[in-house]
Design an enzyme around this catalytic site. Sequence first.
Site, PDB file in Angstrom:
ATOM      1  N   GLU A 192       0.833  -1.207   0.000  1.00  0.00           N
ATOM      2  CA  GLU A 192       0.000   0.000   0.000  1.00  0.00           C
ATOM      3  C   GLU A 192       0.870   1.260   0.000  1.00  0.00           C
ATOM      4  OE1 GLU A 192      -4.134  -1.027   2.191  1.00  0.00           O
ATOM      5  OE2 GLU A 192      -2.348  -1.503   3.372  1.00  0.00           O
TER       6      GLU A 192
ATOM      7  N   GLU B 224      -4.118  -9.494   3.449  1.00  0.00           N
ATOM      8  CA  GLU B 224      -4.794  -9.295   4.727  1.00  0.00           C
ATOM      9  C   GLU B 224      -5.932 -10.288   4.976  1.00  0.00           C
ATOM     10  OE1 GLU B 224      -3.006  -5.207   3.796  1.00  0.00           O
ATOM     11  OE2 GLU B 224      -3.867  -6.898   2.675  1.00  0.00           O
TER      12      GLU B 224
END
Length: 252
Positions: A104, A126
């Site tokens: 990210e 995740e």
Amino acid sequence: MMKPEINDHVAVIRIDHPPANAWDLTTMTDFGKAIAQVESDPSVRVLIITGAGDKFFSAGFDVSDAENTAAISNLGRDVWRRLDRFPKPVIAAINGYALGGGLELAMACHFRLLADAPRLKMGLTELNLGIIPGWGGTQRLPRLVGRAKALEMILFSQTLDAREAFDCGLVDRLVPPEQLLDEAMVMAKRLAERPPVAVRCVLDAFSAGTYEGLDQGLMTEAEGAGTVRQTEDREEGFAAFKEKRKPRFVGR
């Protein structure tokens, strides 16, 4: 303490939290301060972000600091957004694994150079932990690789090797690992030679279009066009063109 290394208008920040350059509260706080220092330093025109060591760019959230999850996540969202809207070009020199919050971060940078290493992996994994990307991954990944590919990567916690990351548009360039920082520095120095005020206006217009929509982007572009007309660099650019020489931009 994470301090920028500054030389010839280029700053380098190394994510340095062994063994995986993961984000605990101390590392995230230090990184945010280093970013603020670079942003406020008028001598810096370009920023390179890379990982310390040769295995990890960043493995994302440090689960050993789970008690500070909320604080780390709030800082991550804020700092990554700040980088996405940074007024100076930001190059991610991705030297190793970029997973979760580490990917990210790379996606929030303007440019992504990736070490072409055989075992390197990138992904937003995740969901393997029952959570979701929370530092911008659901928004920035589809802008780079397309909606369907982004959903596949996130929902199946799919990881990509270097070639796959390049082929789908997740990274801009593959570089031999031993040449990664040198290549990033070459790119940074070329960017540092560009007119800084004009560069900032271009980045502002891109950011406004992304965050506020097309109309605001066009308005910001028009404001930038007016701003650069008043600069010394504009005069230098026109003079250099007429004199058939390389311009020397000073940022005013």
